[in-house]
Design an enzyme around this catalytic site. Structure first.
Site: not given
Ligand code: GLU
Length: 446
Positions: A127, A167
């Site tokens: 992340k 996100d």
């Molecule tokens: N931010 C999204 C999550 O919390 C998606 C992450 C992604 O698609 O890589 O899962």
């Protein structure tokens, strides 16, 4: 309670990551489920899998300088935490929000490891993000920020290394600017380096809708187990971003009525059911606030700082942000007759609130299972990019729906195997941990 064999690992997480309270919370929430797993799988303890999983493989922190439209220089901080690559390249979104600091990125990255494992797709966990606030910034300012952010990030990512996405605060616009800068620096049209791309340049149909749709598919499976369904159900959805909007769309398609939405300023109550076309126009086209929605929609009321969880409902979908649903809110939901809470956001329900819901026998779907549809569809986007193919909306949605049913069944089955029938928190944590842990043991001490 933490198992006595696991408590020292949690103490170590606190000691090594001082002040990172959201990360402590996310780690504890997983570790409390794992006592019986170590008893059944002593090899995981022997290989110190818990201790290893709590320590990110790599953490990158960098300066992001940029200029606003008046020429003033601003300095933000950028992050990418590459948490675990046992199952595939690091995968997870970027969050641009003033609250972002290392503790938020680590909580999200840690959850992402298990969430991604539950999807059964070949993706590890990571992340990133920045404390940059895109609110009230012009397109040009957002572009300059994204270009500066990618000027450092590009050297750490790649289709086989680390694949960021969106996100909070990062949508198709930001992914576009990030992708453009990556392409310019590397001179490679490497579609699979980012997901959530625009549909004309490598993006996948359904990715925009996937997190919200997926949460609703998961809710429908949970309700099915209890002999219930969303048809005719009154639902409260918090938030008004991408996750909330498409949760509302799918709840309506399945016969439910959504009577609320919210943002960080206030709450809309719309007893007749949210007018989705109006909400989409205000949020997606005009980048406005839910207050604007209430002003234009007859019959809806708006309250600054209102408490959305006091609105009586059958099913609640917290789709805004972490720790938005407290024990007090959970008690209000129970009083209002709520039967199920399904997390569209990441960790929106506090641990104390989960206890209140569990005590009252309200079904609870944790985000790492219920909102995994977003990242699962990102993996489908990577699959399409790798094969230079493009799937139809209905084919992709069918894949998403199958994946959500599989995640539901895996969590439900695993909880039952460990004597925790109906406990989706335990089911998700144990199933996710086992997949990652076994892969880590197989790959040796890394
Ligand atoms: N931010 C999204 C999550 O919390 C998606 C992450 C992604 O698609 O890589 O899962």
């Amino acid at each position: 309670m933490l198992d006595e064999k696991i408590a020292p690992s949690y103490e170590e997480v606190i000691r090594r990551n001082p002040g990172e309270v959201e990360f402590h919370q996310a780690a504890r929430e997983v570790l409390v489920s794992l006592g019986p797993v170590l008893a059944k799988h002593p090899e995981l303890a022997e290989h110190k899998v818990i201790e290893r999983i709590c320590e990110p493989e790599r953490q990158i922190i960098f300066r992001v300088p940029w200029q606003d439209d008046s020429g003033e220089v601003h300095i933000n901080r950028g992050f990418r935490v590459e948490f675990n690559s046992a199952l595939g390249p690091y995968k997870g979104g970027l969050r641009f929000h003033p609250s972002v600091y290392l503790g938020i990125v680590k909580f999200l990255g840690f959850e992402q490891i298990f969430k991604n494992a539950l999807t059964s797709m070949p993706i590890g966990g990571g992340k990133g993000g920045s404390d940059f606030d895109p609110k009230n910034r012009s397109d040009d300012e957002v572009m300059r920020f994204c270009q500066s952010f990618m000027t450092e990030l590009y050297r750490h990512i790649g289709e086989y290394t680390d694949v960021p996405a969106g996100d909070i605060g990062v949508g198709t616009r930001e992914i576009g600017y990030l992708f453009g800068q990556y392409k310019r620096i590397t001179n490679r049209y490497e579609s699979g380096v980012l997901t959530g791309k625009g549909l004309e340049w490598g993006g996948a149909l359904v990715r925009t809708e996937a997190t919200g749709y997926g949460a609703v598919f998961f809710a429908e499976e949970m309700l099915k187990v209890r002999g219930q369904s969303l048809d005719g159900a009154t639902c409260v959805v918090s938030g008004s971003g991408n996750v909330a909007i498409y949760a509302i769309e799918k709840i309506r398609a399945l016969g439910g009525r959504v009577v609320s939405c919210s943002d960080s300023d206030g709450v809309v109550h719309d007893p007749a059911g949210i007018d989705l076309e109006l909400l989409k126009r205000i949020k997606e086209v005009e980048r406005g606030r839910v207050k604007d929605y209430a002003e234009q929609r007859g019959g809806a009321t708006y309250r600054d700082g209102g408490d959305i969880w006091r609105i009586p409902c059958d099913v609640a979908f917290p789709c805004a942000t972490q720790n938005e649903l407290t024990a007090k809110n959970a008690a209000a939901l129970v009083e209002g007759g709520c039967q199920a809470v399904v997390e569209g956001a990441n960790m929106p329900t506090t641990p104390e609130a989960v206890d209140v819901l569990t005590e009252a026998k309200v079904a609870f779907g944790p985000g790492k299972a219920a909102n995994a549809g977003g990242v699962a569809t990102s993996a489908l986007e990577m699959q399409q990019n790798a094969s230079r193919d493009r799937w139809t909306f209905s084919h992709t949605e069918k894949r998403l729906s199958e994946i959500m049913t599989d995640i539901h069944d895996l969590c439900h089955r695993t909880a039952a195997e460990y004597g925790r029938e109906g406990d989706y928190v335990a089911g998700a944590n144990i199933a996710g941990f086992l997949r990652v842990g076994e892969a880590m043991v197989a790959q040796g001490l890394i």
